[in-house]
Write an enzyme that holds these catalytic residues in place. Structure first.
Site, PDB file in Angstrom:
ATOM      1  N   TYR A   1      -5.172   7.989  -7.719  1.00 54.45           N
ATOM      2  CA  TYR A   1      -6.166   7.758  -6.669  1.00 54.45           C
ATOM      3  C   TYR A   1      -7.465   8.512  -6.942  1.00 54.45           C
ATOM      4  O   TYR A   1      -8.441   8.312  -6.228  1.00 54.45           O
ATOM      5  CB  TYR A   1      -5.615   8.151  -5.293  1.00 54.45           C
ATOM      6  CG  TYR A   1      -4.488   7.279  -4.817  1.00 54.45           C
ATOM      7  CD1 TYR A   1      -4.263   6.033  -5.375  1.00 54.45           C
ATOM      8  CD2 TYR A   1      -3.626   7.703  -3.808  1.00 54.45           C
ATOM      9  CE1 TYR A   1      -3.219   5.237  -4.957  1.00 54.45           C
ATOM     10  CE2 TYR A   1      -2.583   6.901  -3.376  1.00 54.45           C
ATOM     11  CZ  TYR A   1      -2.379   5.673  -3.947  1.00 54.45           C
ATOM     12  OH  TYR A   1      -1.350   4.878  -3.524  1.00 54.45           O
TER      13      TYR A   1
ATOM     14  N   TYR B   1      -1.371  12.252  -5.840  1.00 58.30           N
ATOM     15  CA  TYR B   1      -1.091  11.204  -6.821  1.00 58.30           C
ATOM     16  C   TYR B   1      -2.328  11.001  -7.700  1.00 58.30           C
ATOM     17  O   TYR B   1      -3.397  10.641  -7.207  1.00 58.30           O
ATOM     18  CB  TYR B   1      -0.724   9.920  -6.085  1.00 58.30           C
ATOM     19  CG  TYR B   1      -0.454   8.729  -6.956  1.00 58.30           C
ATOM     20  CD1 TYR B   1       0.458   8.801  -7.999  1.00 58.30           C
ATOM     21  CD2 TYR B   1      -1.089   7.505  -6.717  1.00 58.30           C
ATOM     22  CE1 TYR B   1       0.720   7.702  -8.792  1.00 58.30           C
ATOM     23  CE2 TYR B   1      -0.823   6.394  -7.496  1.00 58.30           C
ATOM     24  CZ  TYR B   1       0.084   6.496  -8.532  1.00 58.30           C
ATOM     25  OH  TYR B   1       0.345   5.399  -9.318  1.00 58.30           O
TER      26      TYR B   1
END
Length: 310
Positions: free
Chosen positions: A253, A250
């Site tokens: 992050y 993702y």
């Protein structure tokens, strides 16, 4: 700005392409009252069965219900164990929510006394760990002299982790001692958007996202090494249970372990680019080459142009 650039900045890491000065957000309606709950369970309280069932229920339940799960190593009665916490927001009343979960998720044992009805803005504060009834203006308070250190990593789960796998995970988390997990369920509207509709590709086929989470207050290289090493070890342990080819991650992050570059070559960028964007990496490179061929807008995980001249 052109269709391709507009596509790229909505999920492709806008910092790779320029500076966004303004944007519009399309709102969606919510009911006057919503329902929230937070329920904790330990390993001695059926936590493994609940976690196993959550993997199939949370991504497929009613579209109006979002259920997050926290998984944390804790000490209880002087013994190390694991605690799970299911945190939920339902766009409806508590009676309807209890009926729904007693039918689809009886293992959780949810009752009306576990639920709180609130306005949507009050639920926002509740999710931020404020008491219900707190005035929204508190969100404007900032302590600029306060700081925590943290490390975050991510994974995507596409096949439910079996109970034996969960039991081995509990042992590893207790052994390491500090790293917690956040399971964020997908499904619903996430599934109905095509994987190439925006650069964000993690749509149908993903049951949930894992956030690996550890935070600390003490500064210094030793603390950084200790906590980041624990996170890497747990991430490595999870390899058999998560997405593969590529092992997806993702973007928000910002995990440098996924890959980084100081050459901004197409091949270097592909290492992290395919994890973050899967098959959309190629189109992002095409856009970058067209709008910023000299790679003025760059960082250690930015989208590179086809050929870089810095």
């Amino acid at each position: 700005m052109g269709e391709d650039l507009f596509w790229a900045i909505r999920g492709g890491g806008a910092a790779s392409f320029g500076v966004v000065l303004a944007y519009k957000v399309k709102l969606v309606p919510v009911p006057e009252k919503v329902t929230v709950f937070r329920v904790e369970r330990y390993l001695t309280e059926n936590a493994t069965d609940i976690t196993f069932k959550w993997q199939s229920v949370a991504p497929t339940t009613d579209d109006e219900l979002f259920m997050r799960m926290l998984v944390q190593p804790v000490t209880r009665n002087k013994k190390k164990t694991v605690r799970i916490t299911v945190i939920a927001l339902y766009l409806g009343d508590s009676d309807s929510l209890v009926r729904l979960l007693n039918k689809d998720f009886p293992e959780l044992g949810i009752a009306k006394e576990n639920c709180n009805e609130a306005s949507w803005i009050d639920s926002v504060l509740w999710w931020a760990n404020y008491d219900l009834g707190t005035q929204p203006k508190i969100l404007l308070d900032r302590d600029l002299n306060d700081a925590n250190f943290l490390k975050r990593k991510s994974d995507y789960v596409q096949t439910p982790i079996p109970k034996k796998g969960l039991e081995s995970l509990w042992k590893k988390m207790v052994e390491l001692g500090k790293v917690g997990l956040v399971f964020n369920s997908y499904g619903g509207q996430m599934n109905r958007v095509k994987s190439d509709a925006t650069p964000f590709p993690h749509r149908a086929g993903n049951l949930f996202k894992i956030q690996y989470s550890v935070s600390w207050k003490q500064p210094g290289d030793e603390a950084v090494k200790n906590f980041t090493t624990q996170t890497k070890l747990l991430h490595e342990f999870m390899t058999p249970f998560v997405s593969k080819n590529p092992r997806s991650a993702y973007l928000n992050y910002r995990d440098i372990d996924v890959g980084s570059t100081n050459t901004w070559s197409y091949e270097d960028g592909k290492v992290y680019g395919q994890s973050y964007f899967n098959g959309n990496y190629e189109r992002l490179v095409h856009v970058k080459t067209a709008v910023d061929p000299k790679n003025f807008f760059r960082n250690e995980q930015s989208i590179p142009p086809r050929s870089t001249h810095i």
